[in-house]
Design a protein around this motif. Structure first.
Motif, short mmCIF file in Angstrom:
data_model
loop_
_atom_site.label_atom_id
_atom_site.label_comp_id
_atom_site.label_asym_id
_atom_site.label_seq_id
_atom_site.Cartn_x
_atom_site.Cartn_y
_atom_site.Cartn_z
N THR A 142 109.28 90.25 25.02
CA THR A 142 108.69 91.32 24.21
C THR A 142 107.57 90.77 23.33
N CYS A 143 106.41 91.45 23.37
CA CYS A 143 105.30 91.02 22.49
C CYS A 143 105.19 91.89 21.26
N LEU A 144 105.67 93.14 21.34
CA LEU A 144 105.41 94.10 20.26
C LEU A 144 106.53 95.12 20.15
N ILE A 145 106.88 95.44 18.89
CA ILE A 145 107.77 96.59 18.66
C ILE A 145 107.05 97.54 17.72
N SER A 146 107.05 98.84 18.06
CA SER A 146 106.39 99.84 17.23
C SER A 146 107.35 100.97 16.94
N MET A 147 107.60 101.19 15.64
CA MET A 147 108.52 102.26 15.22
C MET A 147 107.90 103.01 14.07
N MET A 148 107.86 104.33 14.15
CA MET A 148 107.36 105.09 13.00
C MET A 148 108.39 105.04 11.88
N TYR A 149 107.93 105.20 10.64
CA TYR A 149 108.86 105.15 9.51
C TYR A 149 109.53 106.51 9.32
N VAL A 150 108.69 107.57 9.25
CA VAL A 150 109.22 108.92 9.09
C VAL A 150 108.70 109.77 10.25
N ASN A 151 109.61 110.44 10.94
CA ASN A 151 109.18 111.28 12.06
C ASN A 151 108.46 112.54 11.55
N ASN A 152 107.33 112.83 12.17
CA ASN A 152 106.49 113.93 11.69
C ASN A 152 107.04 115.32 12.02
N GLU A 153 107.97 115.41 12.97
CA GLU A 153 108.46 116.74 13.33
C GLU A 153 109.72 117.13 12.58
N THR A 154 110.55 116.12 12.29
CA THR A 154 111.85 116.44 11.65
C THR A 154 112.05 115.78 10.29
N GLY A 155 111.22 114.80 9.96
CA GLY A 155 111.41 114.06 8.71
C GLY A 155 112.43 112.94 8.82
N TYR A 156 112.98 112.73 10.03
CA TYR A 156 113.97 111.66 10.22
C TYR A 156 113.39 110.31 9.78
N ILE A 157 114.17 109.56 9.00
CA ILE A 157 113.72 108.24 8.55
C ILE A 157 114.33 107.17 9.47
N LEU A 158 113.47 106.45 10.17
CA LEU A 158 113.96 105.45 11.14
C LEU A 158 114.31 104.14 10.43
N PRO A 159 115.24 103.37 10.98
CA PRO A 159 115.70 102.14 10.30
C PRO A 159 114.71 100.97 10.49
N VAL A 160 113.47 101.19 10.06
CA VAL A 160 112.41 100.20 10.29
C VAL A 160 112.72 98.87 9.59
N LYS A 161 113.11 98.96 8.31
CA LYS A 161 113.36 97.73 7.54
C LYS A 161 114.43 96.89 8.21
N GLU A 162 115.53 97.53 8.55
CA GLU A 162 116.67 96.83 9.14
C GLU A 162 116.26 96.16 10.47
N VAL A 163 115.55 96.91 11.30
CA VAL A 163 115.18 96.39 12.62
C VAL A 163 114.18 95.25 12.46
N PHE A 164 113.14 95.47 11.65
CA PHE A 164 112.09 94.45 11.53
C PHE A 164 112.60 93.17 10.86
N SER A 165 113.53 93.30 9.90
CA SER A 165 114.00 92.06 9.27
C SER A 165 114.85 91.28 10.27
N ALA A 166 115.63 91.98 11.09
CA ALA A 166 116.41 91.26 12.12
C ALA A 166 115.47 90.62 13.15
N ILE A 167 114.43 91.34 13.53
CA ILE A 167 113.47 90.79 14.52
C ILE A 167 112.79 89.55 13.93
N ASN A 168 112.39 89.67 12.67
CA ASN A 168 111.72 88.53 12.04
C ASN A 168 112.60 87.29 11.99
N ARG A 169 113.89 87.51 11.77
CA ARG A 169 114.83 86.38 11.70
C ARG A 169 115.09 85.79 13.08
#
Ligand code: PLP
Length: 376
Positions: free
Chosen positions: A140-167
């Motif tokens: 994998t070279c790239l992961i792309s996740m929106m923070y807040v979904n524009n249609e429903t307002g759903y908040i995606l777990p960006v922080k959790e995923v990116f900190s695990a990926i970084n580690r």
């Protein structure tokens, strides 16, 4: 009186943004690349906006690259990072509910030899960090996740995923589309662990046609638009100084009150949901813990467009699903388990902290009348 409840599509530019754009157009109209004083003045104006925007996300000014909007920022992030890092690692992970500017770009990269993995919510309509993390591997070279979904307002777990990926897999570039989160939720690049962040001005009371991409120092992104090497060669083309100055002015105005406005939006969302309980047939599609700024509902099987135009006749403006999809049903609601008639009758109400309760009352009254009159 007009009731504008389509702020996720675009916002009214604030007075400060308009004034900054006018000043830039009438007094600082030099080309920021020119070497004379008029050029320098335009450059200084742009530098000041760049610093304001950088500070707002806890970044260095040198990491902000201006673009024509988040669509371009997202294109630059995906195309530029995959070009820099995807020679051998051919996998890109995205969420299955991205805005078209990420989804379509990823689909295009798929035709150019990349494997795109789209992570969906589970049966319960929720995203799980573990699903993103397990989708990533040494290819994998790239992961792309929106923070807040524009249609429903759903908040995606960006922080959790990116900190695990970084580690665990620090070679993977992390990108987040923060268009619907910026100036609404705290967006700090270090807390998010993001290498690339997309922003748009017109969703935060700036002017349409300008955005930015944050690129963490040391992360390589190859240019998509080549030419005169503006923006350190990452995005050629004379910068729109008036729009950039307006962007900076809007950020300066709203940054100090992000937390208070969030609280206000929470109260407005609760108020609206309470009123909606009294209207038979209305179903709420947004999660309780979503962004309070976006509320997606289904209007008892009445087709969205018909209801939208009925409301429009009363000068009440909302959107059906996502304004960006121009009436085309996107697959995003389906991903969240909202399908068929319920999806066909979806309306998106998107507010600002300045929305008045009386405007929400007007909307509910209009909706109630529409539900009685409008044929499915
Ligand atoms: N990303 C998201 C989540 C959006 O909601 C939008 C616009 O609706 C965009 C990207 C595109 O932004 P722009 O209009 O600045 O190109």
């Amino acid at each position: 009186m007009e009731v504008y409840l389509d702020n996720a599509a675009t916002t009214k530019p604030c007075e400060e943004a308009v004034a900054a754009a006018v000043t830039a157009m009438t007094q600082k109209y030099g080309n920021p690349s020119s070497l004379h004083r008029a050029g320098l003045e335009a450059q200084l104006l742009m530098d000041s906006a760049r610093k304001t925007i950088a500070d707002s996300i806890g970044a260095d000014s040198g990491c902000i690259y201006f673009t024509s909007g988040a669509t371009e920022s997202n294109n630059l992030a995906l195309r530029g990072a995959s070009a820099a890092y995807g020679r051998k690692r051919k996998k890109i992970v995205i969420s299955a509910v991205e805005h078209a500017s990420v989804e379509e770009t990823a689909a295009d990269l798929e035709t150019k030899g990349f494997e795109v993995v789209r992570v969906s919510p589970r049966e319960d309509g929720r995203f799980y960090a573990a699903d993103f993390i397990s989708a990533c591997d040494e290819n994998t070279c790239l992961i792309s996740m929106m923070y807040v979904n524009n249609e429903t307002g759903y908040i995606l777990p960006v922080k959790e995923v990116f900190s695990a990926i970084n580690r665990r897999m620090p070679d993977i570039v992390t990108h987040t589309d923060c268009v619907q989160a910026y100036m609404k939720l705290p967006v700090k690049v270090s807390a998010l662990n993001a290498d690339l962040v997309s922003l748009s001005a017109h969703k935060i009371h700036g002017v349409k046609g300008v955005g930015a991409l944050y690129i963490r120092k040391g992360v390589r992104v190859l240019p998509v638009v080549t030419g005169g090497k503006q923006e350190k060669g990452i995005r050629s083309g004379t910068e729109s100084v008036p729009l950039i100055a307006a962007f900076g002015a809007a950020v300066e105005k709203y940054l100090p009150t992000v937390a208070q406005r969030y609280e206000k939006a929470l109260r407005l969302k609760a108020y609206l949901l309470e009123q909606l309980k009294d209207i038979e047939g209305v179903e709420v599609n947004s999660p309780e813990d979503g962004s309070p700024y976006v509320i997606n509902i289904s209007a008892g099987g009445k087709r969205s467009e018909i209801m939208l135009h009925f409301l429009e006749s009363r000068e009440i403006y909302v959107s059906s699903g996502s304004a960006c999809s121009k009436g085309q049903q996107s697959g995003v609601l389906g991903q969240f388990g909202i399908r068929d008639k319920r999806a066909d009758s979806a309306l998106r109400i998107s507010i600002t902290a300045e929305t008045a309760e009386s405007e929400l009352d007007d909307f509910c009254e209009g909706l109630r009348a529409g539900m009685e009159k409008v044929r499915g």
